[in-house]
Design an enzyme around this catalytic site. Structure first.
Site, PDB file in Angstrom:
ATOM      1  CD  GLU A 110      -7.294  -5.630 -11.981  1.00  0.00           C
ATOM      2  OE1 GLU A 110      -8.245  -4.904 -11.692  1.00  0.00           O
ATOM      3  OE2 GLU A 110      -6.109  -5.325 -11.741  1.00  0.00           O
TER       4      GLU A 110
ATOM      5  CG  ASP B 242      -6.720  -0.477  -7.723  1.00  0.00           C
ATOM      6  OD1 ASP B 242      -7.553  -0.912  -6.904  1.00  0.00           O
ATOM      7  OD2 ASP B 242      -5.541  -0.875  -7.755  1.00  0.00           O
TER       8      ASP B 242
HETATM    9  P1  NAD Z   1      -0.792  -2.847   1.166  1.00  0.00           P
HETATM   10  O1  NAD Z   1      -1.870  -3.752   1.643  1.00  0.00           O
HETATM   11  O2  NAD Z   1       0.619  -3.297   1.246  1.00  0.00           O
HETATM   12  O3  NAD Z   1      -0.882  -1.441   1.950  1.00  0.00           O
HETATM   13  C1  NAD Z   1      -2.076  -0.737   2.129  1.00  0.00           C
HETATM   14  C2  NAD Z   1      -1.975   0.085   3.409  1.00  0.00           C
HETATM   15  O4  NAD Z   1      -3.163   0.891   3.511  1.00  0.00           O
HETATM   16  C3  NAD Z   1      -1.905  -0.777   4.663  1.00  0.00           C
HETATM   17  O5  NAD Z   1      -0.754  -0.420   5.415  1.00  0.00           O
HETATM   18  C4  NAD Z   1      -3.209  -0.436   5.410  1.00  0.00           C
HETATM   19  O6  NAD Z   1      -3.061  -0.460   6.824  1.00  0.00           O
HETATM   20  C5  NAD Z   1      -3.488   0.972   4.891  1.00  0.00           C
HETATM   21  N1  NAD Z   1      -4.874   1.386   5.024  1.00  0.00           N
HETATM   22  C6  NAD Z   1      -6.021   0.684   4.756  1.00  0.00           C
HETATM   23  N2  NAD Z   1      -7.109   1.441   5.010  1.00  0.00           N
HETATM   24  C7  NAD Z   1      -6.643   2.645   5.430  1.00  0.00           C
HETATM   25  C8  NAD Z   1      -7.269   3.863   5.837  1.00  0.00           C
HETATM   26  N3  NAD Z   1      -8.603   3.975   5.889  1.00  0.00           N
HETATM   27  N4  NAD Z   1      -6.484   4.916   6.180  1.00  0.00           N
HETATM   28  C9  NAD Z   1      -5.136   4.824   6.151  1.00  0.00           C
HETATM   29  N5  NAD Z   1      -4.479   3.695   5.793  1.00  0.00           N
HETATM   30  C10 NAD Z   1      -5.230   2.625   5.434  1.00  0.00           C
HETATM   31  O7  NAD Z   1      -1.183  -2.472  -0.343  1.00  0.00           O
HETATM   32  P2  NAD Z   1      -0.238  -1.873  -1.476  1.00  0.00           P
HETATM   33  O8  NAD Z   1       0.415  -2.945  -2.257  1.00  0.00           O
HETATM   34  O9  NAD Z   1       0.592  -0.777  -0.887  1.00  0.00           O
HETATM   35  O10 NAD Z   1      -1.352  -1.250  -2.433  1.00  0.00           O
HETATM   36  C11 NAD Z   1      -2.092  -0.137  -2.007  1.00  0.00           C
HETATM   37  C12 NAD Z   1      -3.213   0.118  -2.969  1.00  0.00           C
HETATM   38  O11 NAD Z   1      -2.697   0.547  -4.228  1.00  0.00           O
HETATM   39  C13 NAD Z   1      -4.061  -1.114  -3.279  1.00  0.00           C
HETATM   40  O12 NAD Z   1      -5.412  -0.748  -3.171  1.00  0.00           O
HETATM   41  C14 NAD Z   1      -3.690  -1.479  -4.695  1.00  0.00           C
HETATM   42  O13 NAD Z   1      -4.743  -2.111  -5.363  1.00  0.00           O
HETATM   43  C15 NAD Z   1      -3.373  -0.119  -5.271  1.00  0.00           C
HETATM   44  N6  NAD Z   1      -2.491  -0.123  -6.428  1.00  0.00           N
HETATM   45  C16 NAD Z   1      -2.776   0.762  -7.409  1.00  0.00           C
HETATM   46  C17 NAD Z   1      -1.961   0.823  -8.526  1.00  0.00           C
HETATM   47  C18 NAD Z   1      -2.229   1.832  -9.580  1.00  0.00           C
HETATM   48  O14 NAD Z   1      -1.633   1.769 -10.656  1.00  0.00           O
HETATM   49  N7  NAD Z   1      -3.078   2.783  -9.344  1.00  0.00           N
HETATM   50  C19 NAD Z   1      -0.861  -0.049  -8.648  1.00  0.00           C
HETATM   51  C20 NAD Z   1      -0.590  -0.928  -7.598  1.00  0.00           C
HETATM   52  C21 NAD Z   1      -1.415  -0.946  -6.484  1.00  0.00           C
END
Ligand code: NAD
Length: 352
Positions: free
Chosen positions: A65, A236
């Site tokens: 993005e 997101d």
């Molecule tokens: P990451 O991959 O480091 O961590 C995600 C965690 O979620 C992992 O530990 C995984 O085991 C866990 N997980 C997956 N499915 C699950 C479930 N059903 N129940 C419980 N745990 C589960 O990712 P990250 O960098 O921490 O990012 C997390 C999310 O946040 C991503 O989807 C990313 O796109 C989003 N994000 C959003 C914003 C925002 O502004 N809203 C900004 C950055 C990241």
């Protein structure tokens, strides 16, 4: 003689190593509070920003993005990806870098890593929203999804909201254990939970920050009691959500920028005209935030360009007071601005 660009053409660059130095020099809690202050300032002048939903390129495995915006004086954009399968290959789900430029000349004035900065700004944004929406006196938060973003969320909620009790749940227990270990000594009472139900039990705030490229159901309707604040940060992208639709129907929903959130956020599950409140209106007092004890408030966070602009603006101001940046020879700088070709040809004499 070698090529020597003038100071005008050198662009400050913050590497990952320098970003870490800067965060430590400021202190992470102070950094998050200051960054939230910059975001709040920009949300207060929301209407003057040039806004557009981010430009997303989707593939089977993830998304890339571009997130641009401008306040008329400065222009900023972030490049960011989201690839949930990356962690299995030793890569991160989310990485990012960003640029700030002056509108007047078009010259970049900052280029910076934004992987760490995105985690910080997402957490600062979430905690800022909670300041306006969470129940009064909130002390406890459940975090579902204990990956890269999770500790940042915890620290920001401590710094801005006063959260000091955490319950953690992740499908991978080692992620929760790492999160708890990383947060040890920061004044939290932490429980690692065996189920999402156990984690949300009694929590004032529930943060969902999981990564999965599907319509997931991290929270079901029966898990959400009256009066809580939900900070839904992980859903997101189109086709990537975390909450059961019934929760949305019971909640007062607050969003960053509706044209983007309607496509990417939890509300993609609802009718296009379902009522939502823009957070900037709550921050400026134009709309109500939490209205009552039993109300379920939901911050349907997707991450918007103005927040990255605020983060870039904060970094640009911060590096003026620290030595933690390099100067990049990024912009060609011929002595005669129109003699770009001549400069290139004279470079044939540069030592190999
Ligand atoms: P990451 O991959 O480091 O961590 C995600 C965690 O979620 C992992 O530990 C995984 O085991 C866990 N997980 C997956 N499915 C699950 C479930 N059903 N129940 C419980 N745990 C589960 O990712 P990250 O960098 O921490 O990012 C997390 C999310 O946040 C991503 O989807 C990313 O796109 C989003 N994000 C959003 C914003 C925002 O502004 N809203 C900004 C950055 C990241």
């Amino acid at each position: 003689m070698g090529y020597a660009p003038s100071a005008l053409a050198l662009v400050p660059f913050v590497s990952v190593e320098n970003m870490m130095r800067i965060v430590h020099a400021v202190g992470i809690e102070r950094f998050l509070a200051a960054l939230a202050g910059y975001i709040e300032e920009d949300f207060r002048r929301w209407e003057l920003f040039d806004k557009t939903p981010r430009v997303a390129t989707h593939s089977r495995e993830g998304v890339i993005e571009l997130m641009p915006t401008s306040d008329g004086e400065s222009y900023g954009f972030k490049y960011v990806n989201g690839h949930p399968k990356n962690t299995k290959e030793g890569r991160q789900t989310v990485t990012a870098f960003g640029v700030m430029a002056e509108v007047d000349t078009g010259y970049p004035v900052l280029i910076t890593e934004m992987t760490i900065l995105t985690a910080l700004r997402t957490a600062a944004m979430s905690a800022l929203a909670a300041k306006f929406l969470a129940p009064e006196g909130a002390r406890s938060m459940a975090i579902i999804g204990n990956g890269a973003q999770s500790e940042f969320q915890a620290v920001a909620f401590r710094s801005l909201v006063g959260i000091d009790r955490l319950s953690l749940y992740d499908i991978d227990r080692t992620a929760s254990e790492r999160c708890a270990k990383n947060l040890a000594g920061r004044g939290f009472d932490i429980a690692v939970c065996a189920s999402p139900e156990a984690a949300v039990e009694g929590a004032d705030i529930v943060t969902t920050v999981t990564a999965d490229k599907q319509y997931a159901t991290i929270l079901t309707d029966n898990m959400v009691g009256p009066g809580i604040h939900i900070n839904a940060a992980g859903g997101d992208c189109p086709g990537k959500t975390e909450l059961h639709r019934d929760i949305l129907l019971r909640s007062s929903i607050f969003v960053e920028y509706p044209p983007q959130t309607r496509v990417e956020g939890e509300i993609q599950q609802l009718e296009k005209d379902h009522e939502v409140t823009e957070l900037w209106q709550v921050i400026t007092g134009k709309a109500a935030g939490r209205a009552g004890r039993d109300q379920i408030t939901l911050f349907d966070s997707v991450g918007f360009a103005v927040e990255d602009f605020s983060a870039l603006r904060y970094m640009r101001d911060l590096i003026r007071t620290t030595p933690y940046f390099d100067e990049l020879d990024l912009l060609a700088d011929p002595d005669d601005p129109r003699d770009l070709f001549g400069m290139l040809m004279r470079a044939a004499a540069l030592p190999a």
